[in-house]
Design an enzyme around this catalytic site. Structure first.
Site, PDB file in Angstrom:
ATOM      1  N   GLY A   1       0.828  -1.200   0.000  1.00 27.81           N
ATOM      2  CA  GLY A   1       0.000   0.000   0.000  1.00 27.81           C
ATOM      3  C   GLY A   1       0.856   1.241   0.000  1.00 27.81           C
ATOM      4  N   ASN A   2       0.230   2.378   0.216  1.00 31.71           N
ATOM      5  CA  ASN A   2       1.000   3.623   0.278  1.00 31.71           C
ATOM      6  C   ASN A   2       0.358   4.572   1.278  1.00 31.71           C
ATOM      7  OD1 ASN A   2      -0.836   5.587  -1.230  1.00 31.71           O
ATOM      8  ND2 ASN A   2      -0.657   3.899  -2.697  1.00 31.71           N
ATOM      9  N   ARG A   3       0.982   5.711   1.475  1.00 29.50           N
ATOM     10  CA  ARG A   3       0.613   6.600   2.576  1.00 29.50           C
ATOM     11  C   ARG A   3      -0.459   7.628   2.239  1.00 29.50           C
ATOM     12  NH1 ARG A   3       6.059   9.090   4.741  1.00 29.50           N
ATOM     13  NH2 ARG A   3       4.599  10.113   6.145  1.00 29.50           N
ATOM     14  N   SER A   4      -1.085   7.519   1.081  1.00 29.64           N
ATOM     15  CA  SER A   4      -2.102   8.519   0.742  1.00 29.64           C
ATOM     16  C   SER A   4      -3.291   8.442   1.698  1.00 29.64           C
ATOM     17  CB  SER A   4      -2.582   8.301  -0.697  1.00 29.64           C
ATOM     18  OG  SER A   4      -3.579   9.241  -1.002  1.00 29.64           O
ATOM     19  N   ALA A  13      -3.629   7.729  -5.166  1.00 28.49           N
ATOM     20  CA  ALA A  13      -2.304   7.157  -5.398  1.00 28.49           C
ATOM     21  C   ALA A  13      -2.474   5.670  -5.699  1.00 28.49           C
ATOM     22  CB  ALA A  13      -1.423   7.365  -4.169  1.00 28.49           C
TER      23      ALA A  13
END
Ligand code: CTP
Ligand code: CA
Length: 229
Positions: free
Chosen positions: A33-36, A100
């Site tokens: 995943g990512n930090r958005s 994102a």
């Protein structure tokens, strides 16, 4: 706080906004995943609703209150985001890709939880590239409609400055507007405030000073409205 009256300059328009960060599952319990956080996308939705638009938010893994007055479609993976954005974009006047999407996904999903090997050898994960939704939207467009907006979080490096990277990305993607965040200092993610540079495919450069994400949202919509006819 007093509600500012807004011009209803998006009345009768359909604005599609993607928000959040996609997740690509490896097994039933793990994902890339990512930090958005989805904050900027949700601020855009709030601003577009205030300006009279019909708003569809395609939301990937956002844990914020639902944006009032917008249609909300929840997705998890980049493939789901892709399908829902394309579906919503059919009659859209503007599509704003604030999400994102994970650039890569595991080549295979394993149905059962991956166990630690008894020999202590770490597993290797094969990744495959996800489709570029923004580029697909641009390629699918047969007229000036919809206005298409991308976001880019960039850092300067030995090869180029933030703006140089962003110009190249705007040209590569072919969208009308790119909202550029300098993430070199490691802020932005999850923050209440944001600053950005809006790059237009027509060569315009607008700096939006540090301020609440709702202010940046209205600045982006100002630029979108200018490009509608
Ligand atoms: N985007 C997209 N589909 C993807 C990846 C990105 O639609 N698979 C969109 C994002 O929503 C954003 C814009 O493209 O609006 C730019 O995303 P970014 O990650 O900066 O672009 P990439 O081409 O993936 O470049 P990078 O190598 O810097 O990650
Ligand atoms: Ca990317």
């Amino acid at each position: 706080q007093l509600l500012e009256p807004h011009a209803q300059d998006l009345a009768g328009k359909h604005v599609v906004i993607s928000a959040g960060g996609t997740r690509e599952f490896l097994d039933p319990v793990r994902f890339l995943g990512n930090r958005s956080s989805g904050r900027q996308g949700y601020a855009l939705a709030e601003a577009a609703v205030a300006r009279g638009a019909r708003v569809t938010v395609v939301s990937a893994n956002v844990s914020l209150p639902d944006p009032a007055g917008a249609d909300l479609v929840r997705v998890v993976s980049t493939e789901e985001l892709r399908q829902q954005v394309h579906q919503a974009a059919v009659d859209a006047d503007a599509v704003i890709m604030a999400a994102a999407p994970a650039d890569f996904r595991p080549a295979e999903f394993v149905d059962a939880k991956i166990k630690k090997a008894s020999d202590g050898v770490a597993p290797e994960i094969q990744l495959v590239e996800n489709p570029d939704i923004l580029a697909e939207l641009v390629a699918a467009r047969t007229s000036k409609r919809p206005v298409i907006v991308g976001f880019a979080a960039e850092t300067g490096d030995a090869n180029a400055s933030v703006i140089e990277h962003a110009r190249a990305k705007l040209a590569r993607k072919g969208c009308d507007l790119l909202v550029v965040n300098d993430v070199g200092a490691g802020k932005v993610f999850g923050a209440e405030d944001n600053e950005a540079v809006l790059l237009g495919a027509d060569g315009t450069v607008d700096e939006v000073p540090l301020g609440p994400k709702i202010h940046l949202a209205h600045a982006v919509l100002d630029a979108v409205v200018q490009r509608m006819d």
